[in-house]
Design a protein around this motif. Structure first.
Motif, PDB file in Angstrom:
ATOM      1  N   PRO A   8      29.579  10.633   2.769  1.00  0.00           N
ATOM      2  CA  PRO A   8      28.357  10.417   3.543  1.00  0.00           C
ATOM      3  C   PRO A   8      28.688   9.984   4.969  1.00  0.00           C
ATOM      4  O   PRO A   8      29.556   9.143   5.194  1.00  0.00           O
ATOM      5  CB  PRO A   8      27.646   9.293   2.780  1.00  0.00           C
ATOM      6  N   GLU A   9      28.002  10.576   5.942  1.00  0.00           N
ATOM      7  CA  GLU A   9      28.259  10.228   7.339  1.00  0.00           C
ATOM      8  C   GLU A   9      27.544   8.946   7.746  1.00  0.00           C
ATOM      9  O   GLU A   9      28.041   8.184   8.564  1.00  0.00           O
ATOM     10  CB  GLU A   9      27.814  11.378   8.245  1.00  0.00           C
ATOM     11  N   VAL A  10      26.387   8.723   7.180  1.00  0.00           N
ATOM     12  CA  VAL A  10      25.603   7.550   7.538  1.00  0.00           C
ATOM     13  C   VAL A  10      25.207   6.823   6.269  1.00  0.00           C
ATOM     14  O   VAL A  10      24.650   7.419   5.358  1.00  0.00           O
ATOM     15  CB  VAL A  10      24.333   7.936   8.322  1.00  0.00           C
ATOM     16  N   ALA A  11      25.508   5.527   6.206  1.00  0.00           N
ATOM     17  CA  ALA A  11      25.133   4.746   5.033  1.00  0.00           C
ATOM     18  C   ALA A  11      23.631   4.527   5.021  1.00  0.00           C
ATOM     19  O   ALA A  11      22.993   4.484   6.068  1.00  0.00           O
ATOM     20  CB  ALA A  11      25.859   3.396   5.054  1.00  0.00           C
ATOM     21  N   PRO A  12      23.045   4.392   3.824  1.00  0.00           N
ATOM     22  CA  PRO A  12      21.611   4.127   3.757  1.00  0.00           C
ATOM     23  C   PRO A  12      21.285   2.797   4.431  1.00  0.00           C
ATOM     24  O   PRO A  12      22.154   1.958   4.625  1.00  0.00           O
ATOM     25  CB  PRO A  12      21.334   4.055   2.254  1.00  0.00           C
ATOM     26  N   SER A  13      20.060   2.599   4.790  1.00  0.00           N
ATOM     27  CA  SER A  13      19.629   1.342   5.396  1.00  0.00           C
ATOM     28  C   SER A  13      18.504   0.750   4.559  1.00  0.00           C
ATOM     29  O   SER A  13      17.455   1.369   4.402  1.00  0.00           O
ATOM     30  CB  SER A  13      19.156   1.583   6.829  1.00  0.00           C
ATOM     31  N   PRO A  14      18.686  -0.461   3.971  1.00  0.00           N
ATOM     32  CA  PRO A  14      19.886  -1.279   4.022  1.00  0.00           C
ATOM     33  C   PRO A  14      21.019  -0.641   3.225  1.00  0.00           C
ATOM     34  O   PRO A  14      20.756   0.153   2.333  1.00  0.00           O
ATOM     35  CB  PRO A  14      19.438  -2.604   3.401  1.00  0.00           C
ATOM     36  N   PRO A  15      22.297  -1.018   3.557  1.00  0.00           N
ATOM     37  CA  PRO A  15      23.432  -0.395   2.875  1.00  0.00           C
ATOM     38  C   PRO A  15      23.333  -0.580   1.368  1.00  0.00           C
ATOM     39  O   PRO A  15      23.017  -1.651   0.872  1.00  0.00           O
ATOM     40  CB  PRO A  15      24.642  -1.139   3.454  1.00  0.00           C
ATOM     41  N   GLY A  16      23.600   0.454   0.648  1.00  0.00           N
ATOM     42  CA  GLY A  16      23.544   0.391  -0.798  1.00  0.00           C
ATOM     43  C   GLY A  16      23.417   1.778  -1.374  1.00  0.00           C
ATOM     44  O   GLY A  16      23.377   2.772  -0.646  1.00  0.00           O
ATOM     45  N   PRO A  17      23.378   1.873  -2.693  1.00  0.00           N
ATOM     46  CA  PRO A  17      23.225   3.193  -3.316  1.00  0.00           C
ATOM     47  C   PRO A  17      21.915   3.857  -2.915  1.00  0.00           C
ATOM     48  O   PRO A  17      20.923   3.189  -2.623  1.00  0.00           O
ATOM     49  CB  PRO A  17      23.225   2.863  -4.824  1.00  0.00           C
ATOM     50  N   ARG A  18      21.924   5.176  -2.905  1.00  0.00           N
ATOM     51  CA  ARG A  18      20.692   5.924  -2.668  1.00  0.00           C
ATOM     52  C   ARG A  18      19.818   5.815  -3.912  1.00  0.00           C
ATOM     53  O   ARG A  18      20.309   5.930  -5.028  1.00  0.00           O
ATOM     54  CB  ARG A  18      21.027   7.386  -2.373  1.00  0.00           C
ATOM     55  N   ARG A  19      18.554   5.574  -3.744  1.00  0.00           N
ATOM     56  CA  ARG A  19      17.651   5.344  -4.866  1.00  0.00           C
ATOM     57  C   ARG A  19      16.732   6.542  -5.064  1.00  0.00           C
ATOM     58  O   ARG A  19      16.187   7.075  -4.092  1.00  0.00           O
ATOM     59  CB  ARG A  19      16.826   4.081  -4.630  1.00  0.00           C
ATOM     60  N   TYR A  20      16.561   6.937  -6.308  1.00  0.00           N
ATOM     61  CA  TYR A  20      15.704   8.067  -6.656  1.00  0.00           C
ATOM     62  C   TYR A  20      14.665   7.619  -7.674  1.00  0.00           C
ATOM     63  O   TYR A  20      14.959   6.806  -8.556  1.00  0.00           O
ATOM     64  CB  TYR A  20      16.530   9.215  -7.244  1.00  0.00           C
ATOM     65  N   PRO A  21      13.447   8.149  -7.586  1.00  0.00           N
ATOM     66  CA  PRO A  21      12.407   7.791  -8.550  1.00  0.00           C
ATOM     67  C   PRO A  21      12.701   8.401  -9.909  1.00  0.00           C
ATOM     68  O   PRO A  21      13.578   9.262 -10.046  1.00  0.00           O
ATOM     69  CB  PRO A  21      11.147   8.394  -7.927  1.00  0.00           C
ATOM     70  N   PRO A  22      11.974   7.975 -10.929  1.00  0.00           N
ATOM     71  CA  PRO A  22      12.208   8.540 -12.267  1.00  0.00           C
ATOM     72  C   PRO A  22      11.849  10.013 -12.309  1.00  0.00           C
ATOM     73  O   PRO A  22      11.032  10.491 -11.519  1.00  0.00           O
ATOM     74  CB  PRO A  22      11.269   7.722 -13.161  1.00  0.00           C
ATOM     75  N   PRO A  23      12.472  10.762 -13.229  1.00  0.00           N
ATOM     76  CA  PRO A  23      12.090  12.168 -13.398  1.00  0.00           C
ATOM     77  C   PRO A  23      10.637  12.237 -13.828  1.00  0.00           C
ATOM     78  O   PRO A  23      10.154  11.407 -14.595  1.00  0.00           O
ATOM     79  CB  PRO A  23      13.031  12.660 -14.511  1.00  0.00           C
ATOM     80  N   ARG A  24       9.942  13.238 -13.296  1.00  0.00           N
ATOM     81  CA  ARG A  24       8.502  13.317 -13.545  1.00  0.00           C
ATOM     82  C   ARG A  24       8.177  14.480 -14.477  1.00  0.00           C
ATOM     83  O   ARG A  24       8.687  14.563 -15.571  1.00  0.00           O
ATOM     84  CB  ARG A  24       7.768  13.434 -12.206  1.00  0.00           C
ATOM     85  N   HIS A  25       7.344  15.351 -14.001  1.00  0.00           N
ATOM     86  CA  HIS A  25       6.823  16.413 -14.860  1.00  0.00           C
ATOM     87  C   HIS A  25       7.915  17.430 -15.191  1.00  0.00           C
ATOM     88  O   HIS A  25       8.757  17.750 -14.345  1.00  0.00           O
ATOM     89  CB  HIS A  25       5.665  17.109 -14.143  1.00  0.00           C
ATOM     90  N   PRO A  26       7.904  17.970 -16.417  1.00  0.00           N
ATOM     91  CA  PRO A  26       8.891  19.002 -16.767  1.00  0.00           C
ATOM     92  C   PRO A  26       8.900  20.203 -15.834  1.00  0.00           C
ATOM     93  O   PRO A  26       9.904  20.926 -15.765  1.00  0.00           O
ATOM     94  CB  PRO A  26       8.463  19.405 -18.184  1.00  0.00           C
ATOM     95  N   LEU A  27       7.807  20.447 -15.095  1.00  0.00           N
ATOM     96  CA  LEU A  27       7.800  21.577 -14.165  1.00  0.00           C
ATOM     97  C   LEU A  27       8.857  21.422 -13.081  1.00  0.00           C
ATOM     98  O   LEU A  27       9.278  22.412 -12.469  1.00  0.00           O
ATOM     99  CB  LEU A  27       6.407  21.721 -13.526  1.00  0.00           C
ATOM    100  N   GLU A  28       9.309  20.196 -12.815  1.00  0.00           N
ATOM    101  CA  GLU A  28      10.364  19.984 -11.829  1.00  0.00           C
ATOM    102  C   GLU A  28      11.683  20.593 -12.282  1.00  0.00           C
ATOM    103  O   GLU A  28      12.587  20.798 -11.468  1.00  0.00           O
ATOM    104  CB  GLU A  28      10.550  18.499 -11.554  1.00  0.00           C
ATOM    105  N   LEU A  29      11.807  20.861 -13.581  1.00  0.00           N
ATOM    106  CA  LEU A  29      13.041  21.440 -14.090  1.00  0.00           C
ATOM    107  C   LEU A  29      13.335  22.779 -13.435  1.00  0.00           C
ATOM    108  O   LEU A  29      14.495  23.125 -13.180  1.00  0.00           O
ATOM    109  CB  LEU A  29      12.968  21.599 -15.608  1.00  0.00           C
TER     110      LEU A  29
END
Length: 277
Positions: A8-29
């Protein structure tokens, strides 16, 4: 060996792991399956004496492996590594549709994961515990999403609530009583990771082959430290998976695991010249 992902070229702000929301509808598959862009996905399930649950985990993955007329397959293969089981783990996994890799002798969790990676063909590897209860296959989609959407991610970990006896936040005793106190003293930046010992994780094959997989139960914490040391916290991603239900083990079985985790963290700290905080 394939090339490592870009750092990664730029760390997230604030520094830390990138956060993702929970998986949603099966159509996202469908969107995630298209985002594979020719890459193969392998799911590896290390297992020892997990006949009561391994079959339901594998069966839950079949829809992701087969796909449908409208949704391409998200998973290309499912492998269960039978690590010297004394019960019907291998038969239960095969009957559920998994490819079973039999260890010639007990390898421990890290060794079983290495066998699974060696036997698999995926560019991206997802690891799942075999003792998961109430397993939702969208967990796999959630773990894959950061790798499919961002080539700079080296390792995906889950965030979730571990229960004990139905009590929220009481599970994960080795995590809370061994790993996190040692992180506070030696790797305080890793306290940002919610579940450092979680067996549900995902990574590109190139990361696993380059950094390696440690022995035994400490394999997850070793990989986490190695990725953060090599590429920084910005190469980590966390996915919110809500509540996870595993088989809770008695304290007598947890002590050897806690010792392995403590030894690995102390060894990594010594190699990195980390002073005691």
């Amino acid at each position: 060996m394939t090339a490592l992902p870009e750092r990664p070229e730029v760390a997230p702000s604030p520094p830390g792991p990138r956060r993702y929301p929970p998986p949603r509808h099966p159509l996202e598959l469908e969107r995630l399956a298209l985002a594979k862009a020719g890459r193969r996905v392998s799911v590896v399930v290390p297992a020892r004496d997990e006949a009561p649950t391994v079959g339901q985990v594998v069966r839950a993955l079949e829809g992701l492996r087969r796909g449908s007329r409208s949704v391409p397959a998200l998973v290309d293969e499912v492998l269960v590594v039978d690590d010297g089981s004394q019960d019907a783990t291998a038969r239960a996994a095969e009957e559920a549709g998994a490819q079973v890799v039999r260890s010639p002798r007990p390898q421990g969790k890290g060794g079983a994961m290495r066998l699974g990676v060696a036997a698999s063909s995926g560019d991206l590897c997802v690891f799942l515990d075999a003792d998961l209860r109430e397993f939702d296959p969208l967990v796999v989609a959630g773990l894959l999403r950061p790798l499919l959407e961002d080539r700079g991610v080296w390792l995906v970990k889950p965030r979730y609530d571990r229960t004990l006896g139905g009590r929220s936040g009481e599970g994960g005793r080795v995590t809370e009583l061994t790993a996190k106190p040692l992180f506070a003293l030696l790797f305080p930046e890793l306290l940002a990771v919610d579940q450092p010992l979680a067996g549900e994780t995902a990574a590109p094959r190139a990361v696993l082959e380059t950094l390696g997989l440690a022995e035994g139960y400490a394999v997850e914490v070793a990989l986490l430290i190695d990725v953060a040391s090599r590429a920084g916290l910005g190469a980590l991603a966390e996915v919110d998976l809500g509540r996870r239900v595993h088989r809770n083990r008695p304290l007598a079985e947890l002590r050897p695991q806690a010792e392995e985790v403590a030894r690995t963290i102390l060894q990594r700290a010594a190699l990195a010249g980390r002073p005691l905080g």
